[in-house]
Design an enzyme around this catalytic site. Sequence first.
Site, PDB file in Angstrom:
ATOM      1  N   ASN A   7      11.053  12.679  -2.108  1.00 33.09           N
ATOM      2  CA  ASN A   7      11.366  11.778  -3.139  1.00 33.09           C
ATOM      3  C   ASN A   7      12.941  11.974  -3.503  1.00 33.09           C
ATOM      4  O   ASN A   7      13.192  12.584  -4.250  1.00 33.09           O
ATOM      5  CB  ASN A   7      10.371  11.776  -4.372  1.00 33.09           C
ATOM      6  CG  ASN A   7      10.688  10.642  -5.020  1.00 33.09           C
ATOM      7  OD1 ASN A   7      11.439   9.806  -4.908  1.00 33.09           O
ATOM      8  ND2 ASN A   7       9.787  10.390  -6.051  1.00 33.09           N
ATOM      9  N   LYS A  14      13.382  15.545  -5.000  1.00 35.56           N
ATOM     10  CA  LYS A  14      11.955  16.124  -5.287  1.00 35.56           C
ATOM     11  C   LYS A  14      11.156  16.439  -4.209  1.00 35.56           C
ATOM     12  O   LYS A  14      11.099  15.637  -3.330  1.00 35.56           O
ATOM     13  CB  LYS A  14      11.248  15.101  -6.274  1.00 35.56           C
ATOM     14  CG  LYS A  14      10.543  15.768  -7.332  1.00 35.56           C
ATOM     15  CD  LYS A  14      10.063  14.751  -8.396  1.00 35.56           C
ATOM     16  CE  LYS A  14       8.640  14.593  -8.606  1.00 35.56           C
ATOM     17  NZ  LYS A  14       8.062  13.442  -8.978  1.00 35.56           N
ATOM     18  N   ARG A  72       8.994   9.261   0.201  1.00 37.33           N
ATOM     19  CA  ARG A  72       8.914   7.873  -0.809  1.00 37.33           C
ATOM     20  C   ARG A  72       9.849   6.802  -0.645  1.00 37.33           C
ATOM     21  O   ARG A  72      11.045   7.299  -0.843  1.00 37.33           O
ATOM     22  CB  ARG A  72       8.653   8.289  -2.061  1.00 37.33           C
ATOM     23  CG  ARG A  72       8.445   7.281  -3.090  1.00 37.33           C
ATOM     24  CD  ARG A  72       8.173   7.664  -4.420  1.00 37.33           C
ATOM     25  NE  ARG A  72       8.028   6.524  -5.410  1.00 37.33           N
ATOM     26  CZ  ARG A  72       8.564   6.147  -6.249  1.00 37.33           C
ATOM     27  NH1 ARG A  72       9.778   6.711  -6.716  1.00 37.33           N
ATOM     28  NH2 ARG A  72       8.453   5.048  -6.979  1.00 37.33           N
ATOM     29  N   HIS A 161       4.660   0.436  -7.191  1.00 38.60           N
ATOM     30  CA  HIS A 161       3.570   1.341  -7.416  1.00 38.60           C
ATOM     31  C   HIS A 161       2.511   1.312  -6.592  1.00 38.60           C
ATOM     32  O   HIS A 161       1.600   1.854  -6.764  1.00 38.60           O
ATOM     33  CB  HIS A 161       3.075   1.291  -8.975  1.00 38.60           C
ATOM     34  CG  HIS A 161       4.049   1.626  -9.897  1.00 38.60           C
ATOM     35  ND1 HIS A 161       3.965   0.842 -11.411  1.00 38.60           N
ATOM     36  CD2 HIS A 161       4.764   2.394 -10.234  1.00 38.60           C
ATOM     37  CE1 HIS A 161       4.759   1.292 -11.965  1.00 38.60           C
ATOM     38  NE2 HIS A 161       5.163   2.180 -11.488  1.00 38.60           N
ATOM     39  N   ARG A 222      11.110  -0.930 -20.543  1.00 39.82           N
ATOM     40  CA  ARG A 222      11.390  -2.139 -20.076  1.00 39.82           C
ATOM     41  C   ARG A 222      10.472  -3.504 -20.672  1.00 39.82           C
ATOM     42  O   ARG A 222       9.335  -2.967 -21.057  1.00 39.82           O
ATOM     43  CB  ARG A 222      11.036  -2.380 -18.570  1.00 39.82           C
ATOM     44  CG  ARG A 222      11.865  -1.374 -17.558  1.00 39.82           C
ATOM     45  CD  ARG A 222      11.263  -1.879 -16.054  1.00 39.82           C
ATOM     46  NE  ARG A 222      11.726  -0.504 -15.243  1.00 39.82           N
ATOM     47  CZ  ARG A 222      10.886   0.225 -14.648  1.00 39.82           C
ATOM     48  NH1 ARG A 222       9.866   0.054 -14.346  1.00 39.82           N
ATOM     49  NH2 ARG A 222      11.551   1.063 -13.674  1.00 39.82           N
ATOM     50  N   GLY A 314      -2.313   6.158 -18.740  1.00 37.71           N
ATOM     51  CA  GLY A 314      -3.674   5.477 -18.283  1.00 37.71           C
ATOM     52  C   GLY A 314      -4.703   6.711 -18.367  1.00 37.71           C
ATOM     53  O   GLY A 314      -5.813   6.529 -18.488  1.00 37.71           O
ATOM     54  N   GLU A 315      -4.339   7.951 -17.843  1.00 35.63           N
ATOM     55  CA  GLU A 315      -4.996   9.122 -17.852  1.00 35.63           C
ATOM     56  C   GLU A 315      -5.298   9.966 -18.921  1.00 35.63           C
ATOM     57  O   GLU A 315      -6.360  10.611 -19.150  1.00 35.63           O
ATOM     58  CB  GLU A 315      -4.512  10.184 -16.619  1.00 35.63           C
ATOM     59  CG  GLU A 315      -4.465   9.558 -15.256  1.00 35.63           C
ATOM     60  CD  GLU A 315      -3.631  10.439 -14.340  1.00 35.63           C
ATOM     61  OE1 GLU A 315      -3.526  11.793 -14.563  1.00 35.63           O
ATOM     62  OE2 GLU A 315      -2.907   9.661 -13.395  1.00 35.63           O
ATOM     63  N   GLU A 366       0.593  10.393  -5.983  1.00 36.61           N
ATOM     64  CA  GLU A 366       1.456   9.785  -4.987  1.00 36.61           C
ATOM     65  C   GLU A 366       1.898  10.889  -3.733  1.00 36.61           C
ATOM     66  O   GLU A 366       1.984  10.168  -2.785  1.00 36.61           O
ATOM     67  CB  GLU A 366       2.535   9.249  -5.429  1.00 36.61           C
ATOM     68  CG  GLU A 366       2.112   8.082  -6.418  1.00 36.61           C
ATOM     69  CD  GLU A 366       3.215   7.229  -7.147  1.00 36.61           C
ATOM     70  OE1 GLU A 366       3.982   6.274  -6.985  1.00 36.61           O
ATOM     71  OE2 GLU A 366       3.532   7.950  -8.513  1.00 36.61           O
TER      72      GLU A 366
END
Length: 384
Positions: A7, A14, A72, A161, A222, A314-315, A366
């Site tokens: 990435n 990364k 990615r 995403h 954002r 979310g997790e 991902e």
Amino acid sequence: MLVLVVNCGSSSLKYQVRELDPGADGGTVLTSGLIENIGSSRIADHTQALELLAERLEDELDGRGIDAAGHRVVHGGELFSEPALVDGGTIGAIEELSPLAPLHNPAAVLGLRAVQQKWPQLPQVCVFDTAFHGTMPEHVWRYAVPEEFYERWGIRRYGFHGTSHDWVTGQAAQFLGVPRERFSCVVAHLGNGASVTAVKDGRSYDTSMGYTPLAGLVMGTRTGDLDPSVVTAVLRRDPELTPERLDAVLNKESGLRAVAGDHDMRAVQEAAERGDERAELALEMAAYRLAKYVGGYHVAVDGAQALVFTAGIGENAAPFRARVCDRLGALGIRLDDDANAARSRETRRISAPDSAVEVLVVPTDEEQAIAAATAALVTGPAAG
Ligand code: AMP
């Protein structure tokens, strides 16, 4: 096989190396790391970063060689609606899409070229953040603007995403024992950047991000959705404000940061618990916006079988999930409070038995998705 997942940012790289069996989900991580400060005196460019990476891998993999690299890539435009094995024209095509993702695509191109230079025989695969949304129907991806905007500049909804939404959809369908092609759900990827996707029959039907990742939900920094006149109005009123500066304000100084003074959900939640009214307002704004999307997407997919939470917030942010689901009573959604509060790294159900829609938490990964897609393309369909 060993797959190197890359990435690339403009000044960072990364990486992760995963070992997988052909046809397997995404294998196990053998090593991972980050090379920063590319462009400094120590690491002049991505080619040098690759030399450094090769040295590290030599050590970290005990001399074992990698079999493929998966990159990615943020923007695949209308050209790439699935992962692509790199051939003669691929890198140039990604470079040509740079106006659509001026920060991200050029960095991916540098990474692809550097890997190609270092290991000319190594098969490379690109996995695009936009690709999963290639199945959106035209009435969903079109903006109601003059045709010229689309013809000349490619202005339309692309969505982002996608690798995460795709992966999480597959995991959720599997968890519920529903064949993916008959699975409809709403996936909320809530990280620093956040988007929600309407998945119909296993494919993306609509998504909250648009031409860029600025649209949709209230995010860490954002704005999400905004009346476009705000842009022209403030540019007109403040002669010092340039489009570039306003772009930075909307992308980096808005969202939770603008309302609550902090972009980090954990910090905002803690402040709200201490009675900070701005933090409370920011959470209500973010939860309301998401609930509104979930309601709309429930209709868009003719009734979702599941609402799926993923990514950092979310997790992990149980109180935020509860805040969103509390607004979804009209859809018959009910949480099991204990299941919602329990901490786990596994895919799990957090809805009550009488909930009309299953509510799940599915950890996203991902890198694993990129590794799986890379192995599948490199080994071909025969390998499964
Ligand atoms: P990501 O971009 O997926 O890494 O997600 C980053 C976001 O997840 C940040 O807003 C974090 O504050 C949030 N996050 C991570 N862990 C927690 C947690 N335990 N509770 C609340 N928010 C969290």
